[in-house]
Design an enzyme around this catalytic site. Structure first.
Site, short mmCIF file in Angstrom:
data_model
loop_
_atom_site.label_atom_id
_atom_site.label_comp_id
_atom_site.label_asym_id
_atom_site.label_seq_id
_atom_site.Cartn_x
_atom_site.Cartn_y
_atom_site.Cartn_z
N SER A 14 0.83 -1.21 0.00
CA SER A 14 0.00 0.00 0.00
C SER A 14 0.86 1.25 0.00
CB SER A 14 -0.93 0.00 1.22
OG SER A 14 -1.85 -1.06 1.17
N ARG A 37 1.09 7.92 5.59
CA ARG A 37 0.25 7.16 6.52
C ARG A 37 -1.15 7.77 6.61
NH1 ARG A 37 1.38 3.03 9.97
NH2 ARG A 37 3.59 3.14 9.39
N HIS A 40 -2.82 6.47 3.58
CA HIS A 40 -3.06 5.03 3.76
C HIS A 40 -4.31 4.79 4.59
CE1 HIS A 40 -2.35 1.14 5.94
NE2 HIS A 40 -2.13 0.74 4.71
#
Length: 214
Positions: A14, A37, A40
């Protein structure tokens, strides 16, 4: 098509996809890790354009985490999203004061939000140095006020409240304060985003790639 099955390989893939789609950016590696992040967590690439990190904020957060500071969130959802294994590695805690009976009682008697009273309660412990606000703009306004009164000394405030009333204004107020910050400009944010930023900071503090403040 081959499907990945292990959590670590899925996460790694990812991040690879996100970095590829982001392309070249003028961020530091630490900033890239935080924003990656966030994306994500949300699958929303607009966070690449609306996230702002004040100079020295990451280094201040890393220093505070390595010295054993505590983390405060404005919601239990954000608290639940913080990586427990990372917290244990540093021997630190994360707290949310929003549901304390005394907080609710004080908020009702004063006619203000529980989030404001929760920040006042958090300010009583000097170990609370990292504040993650993903839901309540009034928590940000209160933190700024407490800081101006020298009642709290945040290493960094993560200001990412989501919403239509006060969210944008609270983030702008934080931008113009003297508090180190990580914010999302505008209406977007959320408790999951706040937790993602905390987790990114924990990872940065753990891997030794960010030099702490001297």
């Amino acid at each position: 098509m081959t499907f990945l099955k292990s959590p670590s390989s899925i996460e790694q893939k990812s991040f690879e996809i996100i970095r590829k789609e982001l392309g070249q950016r003028s961020w530091t590696e630490a900033e890239t890790r935080i924003i990656t992040r966030m994306i994500h967590t949300t699958a929303d690439f607009t966070f690449a354009d609306i996230t702002e990190i004040s100079p020295g904020a990451i280094e201040a957060a890393v220093t505070a985490l390595r010295s054993g500071c505590h983390i405060v969130t404005d919601t239990n959802m954000a608290k639940a999203g913080v990586n427990r294994n990372m917290l244990e590695r540093f021997g630190i805690g994360v707290s949310c004061f929003i549901d304390l009976p005394e907080v609710e009682e004080t908020a009702r008697s004063l006619g203000i939000t529980r989030a404001m009273v929760a920040m006042r309660a958090a300010s009583e412990d000097p170990r609370n140095r990292i504040f993650a606000v993903g839901n309540a703009p009034t928590a940000l306004f209160e933190l700024i006020s407490l800081h101006e009164q020298q009642m709290v000394n945040p290493a960094v405030v993560i200001g990412v409240p989501v919403g239509f009333v006060g969210a944008t204004e609270a983030k702008e107020a934080l931008r113009h304060s003297s508090i180190p910050y990580i914010i999302t400009r505008g209406r977007k944010g959320g408790s999951n985003v706040a937790a993602a930023i905390v987790n990114a900071l924990l990872h940065l503090a753990s891997n030794g790639e960010v030099e702490p403040e001297v």
